[in-house]
Design a protein around this motif. Structure first.
Motif, short mmCIF file in Angstrom:
data_model
loop_
_atom_site.label_atom_id
_atom_site.label_comp_id
_atom_site.label_asym_id
_atom_site.label_seq_id
_atom_site.Cartn_x
_atom_site.Cartn_y
_atom_site.Cartn_z
N SER A 1 0.89 -1.40 0.02
CA SER A 1 -0.10 0.00 0.07
C SER A 1 1.08 1.08 -0.09
CB SER A 1 -1.00 -0.20 1.21
OG SER A 1 -0.16 0.07 2.42
N SER A 2 0.17 2.34 -0.31
CA SER A 2 1.14 3.56 -0.22
C SER A 2 1.82 3.92 0.96
CB SER A 2 -0.06 4.72 -1.00
OG SER A 2 0.81 5.97 -1.02
N TYR B 1 -5.74 0.37 -0.36
CA TYR B 1 -5.99 0.66 -1.93
C TYR B 1 -5.83 -0.53 -2.88
CZ TYR B 1 -7.11 5.76 -0.66
OH TYR B 1 -7.88 6.69 -0.29
N PRO B 2 -4.53 -1.08 -2.68
CA PRO B 2 -4.60 -2.19 -3.74
C PRO B 2 -5.57 -3.13 -3.78
CG PRO B 2 -2.27 -1.93 -2.62
CD PRO B 2 -3.54 -1.08 -1.83
N ALA C 1 -8.31 -1.72 -5.92
CA ALA C 1 -8.01 -1.69 -7.53
C ALA C 1 -8.34 -3.10 -7.86
CB ALA C 1 -6.50 -1.23 -7.48
N LEU D 1 -1.00 4.34 -8.25
CA LEU D 1 -1.61 3.02 -8.32
C LEU D 1 -2.51 3.45 -9.73
CD1 LEU D 1 -2.62 0.33 -7.74
CD2 LEU D 1 -3.90 1.26 -6.01
N SER E 1 -0.65 3.32 -13.00
CA SER E 1 -0.01 2.10 -13.25
C SER E 1 -1.11 1.32 -14.11
CB SER E 1 0.40 1.60 -12.29
OG SER E 1 -0.25 1.09 -11.34
N GLN E 2 -2.30 1.36 -13.46
CA GLN E 2 -3.30 0.35 -13.93
C GLN E 2 -3.93 1.12 -15.03
OE1 GLN E 2 -4.26 -2.43 -12.66
NE2 GLN E 2 -3.01 -2.67 -10.85
N GLN F 1 5.88 7.42 -5.88
CA GLN F 1 4.84 6.75 -5.40
C GLN F 1 3.73 7.68 -5.21
OE1 GLN F 1 6.52 6.18 -1.35
NE2 GLN F 1 8.26 4.80 -1.91
#
Length: 336
Positions: A51-52, A200-201, A204, A221, A224-225, A301
């Motif tokens: 996670s962040s 958050y991951p 997603a 995030l 990147s997605q 990040q």
């Protein structure tokens, strides 16, 4: 009638004695700080690995270890939107525990839930506000009822038509992702149902799996997605466009008036930690954050580096507590 004097006049001797006592106390505190740390230091993170907040904590762990001369260990205490980790920090008494927090952990945790196991304003001591960022409203690329190349206005029209048949995900009740989406619902007329996750991951992943139709994600995030062709980017929550999400319009451009929302992360210590140690730690954290290498890592990040003093973070906590408390009251949000 004679009056009684309850105040003994100062003498030169008493002033000198008081001064000597203060100098001795200061010397003791400085010596204590110089001998610290005597064992490994923990950075507690209330979110999962990857996670962040976890990535930021690990970015600081190695350089902080070198400055302290002791190992620095990142421990993930996951749950309740980061509040389990924050509570762990708040009750630590070993003078070797600090935490990496997000907005809600240091501001409105107790306001959302009076039964919360800690009080951020009483149990946590600010060290440094590390970075700030907008969130990015994201959605699956393939979505029933929404054209593949739909712009933000078309997306919101589809969301309004869907009503409560849509769901959105966040890292937990009271996080900025949650409060921000509730504010967005009020401003845009959409009505998706909230589903909390551990980070958050995981949000997603659920969106990619079709369990969610939208979510506010951190820029790194989300981008990147999107670059992988898996998610679409609807808009950023800042009042204007952000360097952290190049080319992504703001939600204001999509017609959501006066919408301006930021997430941030920060280091905090237990209030019980001696001030001399907190001051020493805060200076080291700021020194690390301002190095070109760490500044670049934070940007990758999804954070714009700030690296404030403890006083700067305290001011931000006070400001956000007031603003978020008003939002909670207006939207009748509670995690009880």
């Amino acid at each position: 009638m004679a009056t009684m004097n309850f105040f003994r006049p100062f003498t030169r001797r008493s002033v000198l004695a008081a001064g000597t006592a203060l100098v001795a106390a200061a010397s003791t505190h400085l010596a204590f700080a110089a001998d610290w740390p005597s064992k490994p230091v923990r950075i507690v993170v209330g979110f999962p690995g990857g996670s962040s907040p976890d990535l930021t904590a690990r970015t600081f762990a190695d350089p902080l270890s070198k400055l302290l001369g002791q190992p620095v260990i990142v421990e993930n205490k996951v749950g309740a939107g980061g509040n389990i980790g924050a509570a762990e920090v708040g009750r630590a008494k070993d003078d070797h525990t600090i935490g990496l927090m997000i907005n809600g952990n240091m501001t409105i945790a107790k306001i959302l839930n009076p039964a919360a196991p800690y009080d951020p304003l009483k149990d946590l001591a600010p060290l440094s506000l590390i970075g700030v960022s907008p969130l990015v409203l994201t959605a699956p690329v393939e979505q029933p009822g929404v054209p593949r190349n739909a712009d933000a206005k078309t997306f919101f029209a589809a969301a309004r038509a869907a009503g409560d048949k849509w769901s959105y995900g966040t890292p937990g009740i009271g996080t900025i992702g949650h409060l921000g989406t509730e504010l967005l619902k009020a401003r845009s007329g959409i009505a998706p149902i909230h589903i909390p996750y551990s980070g958050y991951p995981q949000v997603a992943t659920a969106m990619l799996g079709g369990q969610l139709q939208m979510a506010l994600l951190p820029p790194a995030l989300a981008l990147s997605q999107a670059q992988a062709g898996k998610l679409r980017l609807i808009g950023v929550t800042s009042s204007g466009r952000s360097a952290l999400a190049p080319g992504v319009p703001s939600l204001v451009e999509a017609g959501i008036k006066d919408f301006d929302l930021q997430i941030w992360n920060a280091f905090a210590a237990p209030r019980s930690m001696p001030e001399a140690l907190r001051t020493k730690l805060a200076g080291m954290l700021v020194e690390i954050a301002r190095t070109p290498e760490v500044r670049e890592k934070l940007f990758q990040q999804g954070w714009q580096m700030v690296a404030t003093s403890p006083e700067g973070l305290a001011n931000r906590v006070q400001k956000d507590t007031q603003e978020l408390s008003r939002l909670i009251k207006e939207q009748k949000i509670s995690n009880q």
